[in-house]
Structure formats: C-alpha cells, structure tokens
Write an enzyme that holds these catalytic residues in place. Sequence first.
Site, PDB file in Angstrom:
ATOM      1  N   ASP A  64     -38.595   1.263 -11.499  1.00  0.00           N
ATOM      2  CA  ASP A  64     -39.678   2.197 -11.229  1.00  0.00           C
ATOM      3  C   ASP A  64     -40.481   2.351 -12.533  1.00  0.00           C
ATOM      4  O   ASP A  64     -40.154   1.778 -13.581  1.00  0.00           O
ATOM      5  CB  ASP A  64     -39.136   3.523 -10.698  1.00  0.00           C
TER       6      ASP A  64
HETATM    7  C1  BGC Z   1     -42.911   6.171  -8.107  1.00  0.00           C
HETATM    8  C2  BGC Z   1     -42.702   4.983  -7.194  1.00  0.00           C
HETATM    9  C3  BGC Z   1     -43.962   4.165  -7.132  1.00  0.00           C
HETATM   10  C4  BGC Z   1     -44.384   3.759  -8.531  1.00  0.00           C
HETATM   11  C5  BGC Z   1     -45.632   2.915  -8.558  1.00  0.00           C
HETATM   12  C6  BGC Z   1     -43.503   5.772  -9.442  1.00  0.00           C
HETATM   13  O1  BGC Z   1     -43.853   6.870 -10.206  1.00  0.00           O
HETATM   14  O2  BGC Z   1     -41.676   6.812  -8.299  1.00  0.00           O
HETATM   15  O3  BGC Z   1     -42.321   5.416  -5.918  1.00  0.00           O
HETATM   16  O4  BGC Z   1     -43.768   3.043  -6.318  1.00  0.00           O
HETATM   17  O5  BGC Z   1     -44.627   4.929  -9.289  1.00  0.00           O
HETATM   18  O6  BGC Z   1     -46.757   3.631  -8.244  1.00  0.00           O
END
Ligand code: BGC
Length: 738
Positions: free
Chosen positions: A284
């Site tokens: 993530d």
């Molecule tokens: C979130 C994810 C997301 C990623 C990309 C993160 O902050 O937890 O769910 O896919 O950002 O945007």
Amino acid sequence: MQVTTRQETVSAVTDDLLSRMTLREKVGQMTQLTLQAISVGQNEKGDQVALDSVKLRKALVEDHVGSFLNVFNQAMSREQWRALIGEIQQVARSETRLGIPILYGIDAVHGCGYTTDATLYPQNLNLGATWNRELVREIGRETARELTQNGTFWNFSPVLDLGRHPMWSRFSETFGEDPFIVSELGSEYIRGLQETEQYIAGCAKHFIGYGQAPTGRDRTPTFIPQRILRQLYLPPFQEAIDVGVASIMVNSGEINGVPVHSNFALLSTLLREELCFNGVIISDWEDVQKLHTVHRVASDSKQAIQMAIDAGLDMSMTPFTTEFSQLLVELVESGSVTEERIDSSVRRILDLKFKCGLLQEIKAHSADDEEAGVGGKPVGRYGNRSPEISRTEKQDELSFRAAVESIVLLQNKNDILPLNPRARLLLKGPAADSLAMIHGAWSYTWQGADEAAYPDRLQTVRMALNQNFDVVDAEVDCDAVVVCIGEHPSVEKPGDIDELNLAADQQTIIAEAIETGKPVILVFFAGRPRMLSGIQEFVSAVFWAGQPGPFSGQALSAILSGQISPSGRLPFTFPHSGSVFFTHDHKWADKVGADYGVAQEYSMNGVRPAWEFGHGLSYSRFQYSRPDVAVSSESVSVSFSVTNTGQRAARENVLVFVRDHFASITPEVKRLAGFETRWLDAGESTKIDLKLPYEALSFISMANERIVEPGAFSVLVGGQEVEFVLTNICLASRREIT
Ligand code: BGC
C-alpha cells in the site's frame, strides 16, 4: 499445428523478457510511482494535470519504472485519461530499451472513479445491502468496460476487509461485517472485472486483518489471534484467490506487533504457500518506507526494503521516489537479496502485464512464434488505442437499480410509507442538497467532499424528489417532512472520528422537524451507522440509505412514492449505543443481562442493536414455509418456500443462519451461512434449495485447524429455527487453509 496454451505463451514472453533485462530494469518493474512524481504541478489547487517530460523520461528511461497510479485532486475526462496514459505508453514503448508498456493502476472503488464521464455506483456497503451477486458481478463488468476506455487496466479493488468496527473510516468500502457476504460479493465483483475481453486486473485488499483496531482509527495497531484471523479475515481472500484474482494489496497496519508489510508468515507462508497465490503482491501507499518511518521495525530505508522483499512483496507503491529500486539494486549487489528472488517478482509483474493485454505486441516484435495461439486475440491495449464508447444508458440503469436495491427501510410506523404520490413534502437536512454526501469517498476526488467536483448532469435528492412530489417550502403546507441527514464524506486518516454520534446541528434539524407535528421520514446518508440516540422513536419512518451514488435521489423517490418496494437489508449491525459495538455473530456471554440470565431476546444489559444485521422492511409481506433440513455426507440441504403474500411485487432477500449449540470453542449465537435474492409478484411463491457445505458449520480450533464437531445445530430462516444433528463427523483439514 501445434497448440500453445495461454500459460505457455505468457511464460515464453516473460521468460524471454526476463532473460534480456538488466538488474536495474528488473527492480524498476517492481517500482510504482504516483502521477505527481512525473507531473509539472504537484496537485496544488488549480494545478492542471500535465506530464513533465523530463521527469517522465527520467522515470521511464533511466529508472525503468514499470507502473504508475493515481490522479490529482480532480477528475479527468475519458479523453484526458487516454491522452495522459497514451503519452506515458508512447515513451515507455519507443524510448526504453525493451519497450515494455507501463501498467497504470487506479482506485475504481465504486465505478470508474476520477472520470467525469463515467458512471459511478453505490459504495460496497450499499452493494452488501442488496445481497445480489448477479448485480455486483454486472457492476464489475461495467466498471471494467469504462476503465478499459481510460487505459487504466489495474483496479485496486475490491476491498475484502470486514466492516466490524463502525468507527473505522473505511467501513463504507466493505461489503459488510460478515466473512461470508464479503467472500461472495467480493468474488463476484472480481469475476465481473476480470472475465470479459475488457480484462481489468483486480486487486483484493488489504491483506489481512485491516480495520480492526480497537481505537477504530485507520492504520492503528491491531491484535488478532491466529485462530480469529483464519476464521474471519482469511475466507474472503481465499475465495478471491479461488476465482483467480490477479493481485493483492497488503494491509498498511500491524497485527500483534508485526507490520503486515514485513510479515513473512503472512505474506509468504500463508499467502504464497498455503493459499497458493501466485499473482502480484503490491504494497500500500509508501508502506515499505513506513516500516522505518512509522512502524520503526527497520532502522533505515534499506533495511525496510530488505524486510519487505524478504517477507514476499513484489511491487512497492513508493510512491514519490525511486529510492526503493536504487537501494534494492544495492541489496542485490551486496548479496543481501538474490537475483532469483527479484526474478520471481518480476516474472509475476510481467505476467500481470500480459494478462492485461500489454505485452502482446512485444511478443509480436520478438516473435519467432508469432502464430502461436494465445487463447484469445491480442488486444494491444495502449491508452490511446482503445475504441471509444460513451457512458451508456445501461450503466446508468444499473447504477439506479443498485441504488434502489441498496436502500434499507428500517422503520415504517403505521405503514406511513409508501406516500401518496400527491403528498407535499418539506425537505430538510444537508444531504438533500449535497452530491458529496450521497456519493462518499473515492468518487470524482479521493475524499469525495468537494461539491464542485461533481458533474452538472447529476441530481441532488431535492431535484429528484421534485420530479415525483410537490416539494414545498413551508411546513404549514406539507403532508410530511423528509429529513436527509448523514455525514460529510471522508476516508482513511482524514476520516478518523472520535465518536459515532450524529453531528449536533443535524440532531437539531431532526428535533425541529419533529416539532412541526407532521410525520417525519428520516433518511440517513452515511457509509456506516451513526447514533440516532433514540430519536427514531419520535419519527414515523427511518431509512439507512448509505451512499447510493449518482441515482440516490431517483431511487429514494421511487421508493417513497411506492413505484418500487424497498428490499435492502443491513449488511452490518446498527448499534444501539456509540460505544458498545458487536456483530451478529457475537457470543452467548454477550447477551447476559443484569439478572445474569442468558436471554434469547436482547436485554438491557446484554448487547442489543438499534437494528439487527439483516434487518430491512418491505412494502409487501413474505411468508416462509418451515425449512426441511437433510444431512448428507457432504452438506446440509435446506429447502423451503417463500411466498409473497402482500399486494405488490417486491424483491425479498432471504438470509439463512446457522447455530452450533455446543462446541469446544464458544459458539456464536448465530452465523450467516447462505443468502438468495428473489423478485416475487404478488401471490407468487418460490422454492429455495440451499446446500450448506460443512464448512458453514465449521470453526477454527485452538490448533488453528478448520473443524466441524458433531452435535446439535440449527438452521434459522424467516424467523424459524429447525434443529438437526451431525453425528461422527469431524472434518479437520477439510480445506487447505488449515
Ligand atoms: C489506500 C489504498 C489505495 C492506495 C492507492 C492507499 O492510501 O489504503 O486502498 O489503493 O492508497 O490510492
């Protein structure tokens, strides 16, 4: 002619590429940058999205970056998306040594987000309330069609986390509190996304145990015993892998003191070996770096990278710098990470690109085997090549249908609803005029809160109700007051809250509506429950509408006017108090009252919900026959009929629960085991035959094995309970997850 299978072709293409790649090119493929890293502006207010050609070339040609993600804090048109990605692909294909296209990922969480001319759908929690597998699959398919047009072939969706803590800012992204509904709807969505020619790679997230922090706050420490992890949080991911999900994103948090991004036992032993997942594991946002900066299990960035790679990570969403690939090269050169380890990740990343139709032309370039069957026609899906489609009526119709099916009628005193179509309504509350509140986050912007970001074509609830009813300004003129309350959208850390109470100004609006003496219909737009503090007793009707998206107003209007009967049922337990949370699969000890008795019904001191999981009223009535329950060597068959005994056609969502009466681990009072949805005309009957696999009766033992113990069980359906007995059955190790 010799037939080559698709897998052989994929392997041939990736092996050929791998054999020609330098170490730097390989680690570049493992690196994902955000759009800002290659743009002129930095997403300040007013910044237009424009690629910075120097930064872009540095990222692609010098640093060999293989993937990008994200958007500025503004939506773009389909043409802008295609131009943007087309420009990146052009450089990747023609200016890099091997010409490998990039894979662009996006969070299309409830429809093709961040795109002005695409159709959005209700949030997942609303889809949970529909209990409709076919509908969710269709939404996956249509989302894939629209993403294809943008050139974004990787969707960071679905969220397979469980919504068991209503304070959590991502509650609305879940399909609900129960592992079975999340498994069923999540896997249908993946099927829809990945099944068509428009193949879009899904990303099941966030592996595993995210969102369960006792604080209710995003990304704060969690304590989950292995047994519970396997019983509750594993099944949705197991199911996603079984239907072939292409990638999995890791949970940003820590479990029992170990960040998941550095957890070998979870990412390698469990996910790779036990669940046999061979797709891409992506981090993530910035989470490898955070092993050092936030979690402090690594004393510097290099150690953080080593830990994540050792744990089993394939790609790092870095997302601003290429420090990850630079330090990873050093780790390989110093012998701390082997090149074979790098190859295994790069092979999976290239396979993913192949699945997305991005490597077919590479193959054609180098091809001695150009004629080999690929098991599907090469699609050559570069951003600027996709055939043009426009938002279709079909997609809008689907979004409307999903909205209608997702609205839950919680209370309808004296059958005040449906309203007479000539009823004059006074409309109050901030959600009546807000597009943000009915959409929620991940819409046209990340937080979804900017009203100006919503396209002009969308209607507010007030605009939509005005078309079916006479919406008046003065209370003396009205027959009923419709109060549209809820919460302003937010998500992730910006969405952390201190309490679940409804905002004080909104409580005042409800109180004022009650003082008018007119019937009050409360419509609650929020991606979770918020405490109504007993105020519901003074109003006639209450809806949990959630965040049903662009057709919220039209859907509500159709339900209020009786054109369509409500059919949604809560996929979560609506708590009675803002500080006591529990789920439908709670234990008997939770029910003990002040007299220390274990009541069947909810008691004052035991847990009690405002509205139960699965609650939802209809304008019609349904009668259930007593279920026949038959035990065979493989499953438990449950058969019963459901009859629409009311005056109007309506949809009925049928929920089947099981109860294990006594077990070596304290059994739940009940647990969801099956569900079906049926549309029934007035007077119509339908037969429902369910085969519950023994797994539905199983639990994870102290030895972390999935077992079924013989003894007495019950099936609970339509307010009835039928007991049955399982003899001499113990199915330890039945499924590979033990
Ligand atoms: C979130 C994810 C997301 C990623 C990309 C993160 O902050 O937890 O769910 O896919 O950002 O945007």
